[in-house]
Write a protein that holds these residues in place. Structure first.
Motif, PDB file in Angstrom:
ATOM      1  N   SER A  70       0.679  15.273  -3.063  1.00 43.92           N
ATOM      2  CA  SER A  70      -0.072  15.328  -4.310  1.00 43.92           C
ATOM      3  C   SER A  70       0.502  16.375  -5.247  1.00 43.92           C
ATOM      4  CB  SER A  70      -1.539  15.630  -4.029  1.00 43.92           C
ATOM      5  OG  SER A  70      -1.675  16.922  -3.463  1.00 43.92           O
TER       6      SER A  70
ATOM      7  N   ALA B 179      -2.699  13.850  -9.014  1.00 41.58           N
ATOM      8  CA  ALA B 179      -2.215  12.555  -8.527  1.00 41.58           C
ATOM      9  C   ALA B 179      -1.910  12.692  -7.044  1.00 41.58           C
ATOM     10  CB  ALA B 179      -0.966  12.125  -9.280  1.00 41.58           C
ATOM     11  N   GLU B 180      -2.232  11.650  -6.285  1.00 40.42           N
ATOM     12  CA  GLU B 180      -2.002  11.681  -4.835  1.00 40.42           C
ATOM     13  C   GLU B 180      -1.423  10.352  -4.370  1.00 40.42           C
ATOM     14  OE1 GLU B 180      -4.629  12.040  -0.739  1.00 40.42           O
ATOM     15  OE2 GLU B 180      -5.319  13.036  -2.543  1.00 40.42           O
ATOM     16  N   HIS B 181      -0.418  10.443  -3.519  1.00 42.35           N
ATOM     17  CA  HIS B 181       0.171   9.257  -2.890  1.00 42.35           C
ATOM     18  C   HIS B 181      -0.712   8.906  -1.701  1.00 42.35           C
ATOM     19  CE1 HIS B 181       3.398   7.248  -0.334  1.00 42.35           C
ATOM     20  NE2 HIS B 181       3.218   6.464  -1.385  1.00 42.35           N
ATOM     21  N   VAL B 182      -1.253   7.708  -1.693  1.00 46.82           N
ATOM     22  CA  VAL B 182      -2.235   7.317  -0.686  1.00 46.82           C
ATOM     23  C   VAL B 182      -1.666   7.361   0.729  1.00 46.82           C
ATOM     24  CG1 VAL B 182      -3.723   5.436   0.105  1.00 46.82           C
ATOM     25  CG2 VAL B 182      -3.539   5.942  -2.346  1.00 46.82           C
TER      26      VAL B 182
ATOM     27  N   ALA C  32       0.883   2.907  -3.382  1.00 45.60           N
ATOM     28  CA  ALA C  32      -0.406   3.191  -4.020  1.00 45.60           C
ATOM     29  C   ALA C  32      -0.583   4.679  -4.310  1.00 45.60           C
ATOM     30  CB  ALA C  32      -1.545   2.706  -3.131  1.00 45.60           C
ATOM     31  N   TYR C  33      -1.072   4.955  -5.498  1.00 44.64           N
ATOM     32  CA  TYR C  33      -1.356   6.318  -5.936  1.00 44.64           C
ATOM     33  C   TYR C  33      -2.777   6.378  -6.488  1.00 44.64           C
ATOM     34  CZ  TYR C  33       3.659   7.173  -5.651  1.00 44.64           C
ATOM     35  OH  TYR C  33       4.951   7.304  -5.199  1.00 44.64           O
ATOM     36  N   VAL C  34      -3.401   7.532  -6.350  1.00 43.67           N
ATOM     37  CA  VAL C  34      -4.707   7.779  -6.957  1.00 43.67           C
ATOM     38  C   VAL C  34      -4.513   8.861  -8.011  1.00 43.67           C
ATOM     39  CG1 VAL C  34      -7.035   8.673  -6.570  1.00 43.67           C
ATOM     40  CG2 VAL C  34      -5.983   7.185  -4.868  1.00 43.67           C
ATOM     41  N   VAL C  35      -5.032   8.611  -9.202  1.00 46.14           N
ATOM     42  CA  VAL C  35      -4.980   9.611 -10.268  1.00 46.14           C
ATOM     43  C   VAL C  35      -6.411   9.999 -10.587  1.00 46.14           C
ATOM     44  CG1 VAL C  35      -4.331  10.068 -12.665  1.00 46.14           C
ATOM     45  CG2 VAL C  35      -2.848   8.664 -11.219  1.00 46.14           C
ATOM     46  N   ARG C  36      -6.687  11.286 -10.498  1.00 46.65           N
ATOM     47  CA  ARG C  36      -8.018  11.812 -10.811  1.00 46.65           C
ATOM     48  C   ARG C  36      -7.908  12.678 -12.057  1.00 46.65           C
ATOM     49  NH1 ARG C  36      -8.746  13.182  -4.742  1.00 46.65           N
ATOM     50  NH2 ARG C  36      -9.671  11.254  -4.028  1.00 46.65           N
TER      51      ARG C  36
ATOM     52  N   SER D   6       0.815  -1.216   0.000  1.00 41.79           N
ATOM     53  CA  SER D   6       0.000   0.000   0.000  1.00 41.79           C
ATOM     54  C   SER D   6       0.848   1.267   0.000  1.00 41.79           C
ATOM     55  CB  SER D   6      -0.956   0.002   1.195  1.00 41.79           C
ATOM     56  OG  SER D   6      -0.230  -0.052   2.404  1.00 41.79           O
TER      57      SER D   6
END
Length: 67
Positions: A42, A34-37, A14-18, A11
């Motif tokens: 970001s 983009a944000e690092h979980v 893990a990154y989130v890309v919006r 985890s």
């Protein structure tokens, strides 16, 4: 069966890309955030190159957190 204590995809990686509502990925226009979980770090990006550059820099700098 023994579970591997070192997950293949931890985890901490893990990154989130919006994608922004104005992004046009079908035309190669990637715009978003983009944000690092794990850390919440970001960035906003206006091109695919900016996104990839940030991901590579951030992942390399945080590699020591991964098992």
């Amino acid at each position: 069966m023994t579970l591997n204590p070192h997950p293949t995809y931890p985890s901490a990686g893990a990154y989130v890309v919006r994608m922004h509502r104005d992004a046009r990925p079908e035309s190669g226009q990637l715009v978003g955030r983009a944000e690092h979980v794990a850390s919440g770090d970001s960035t906003d990006f206006a091109t695919a190159q900016e996104l990839l550059a940030w991901l590579m820099q951030h992942a390399a700098a945080n590699r020591r957190e991964l098992p």
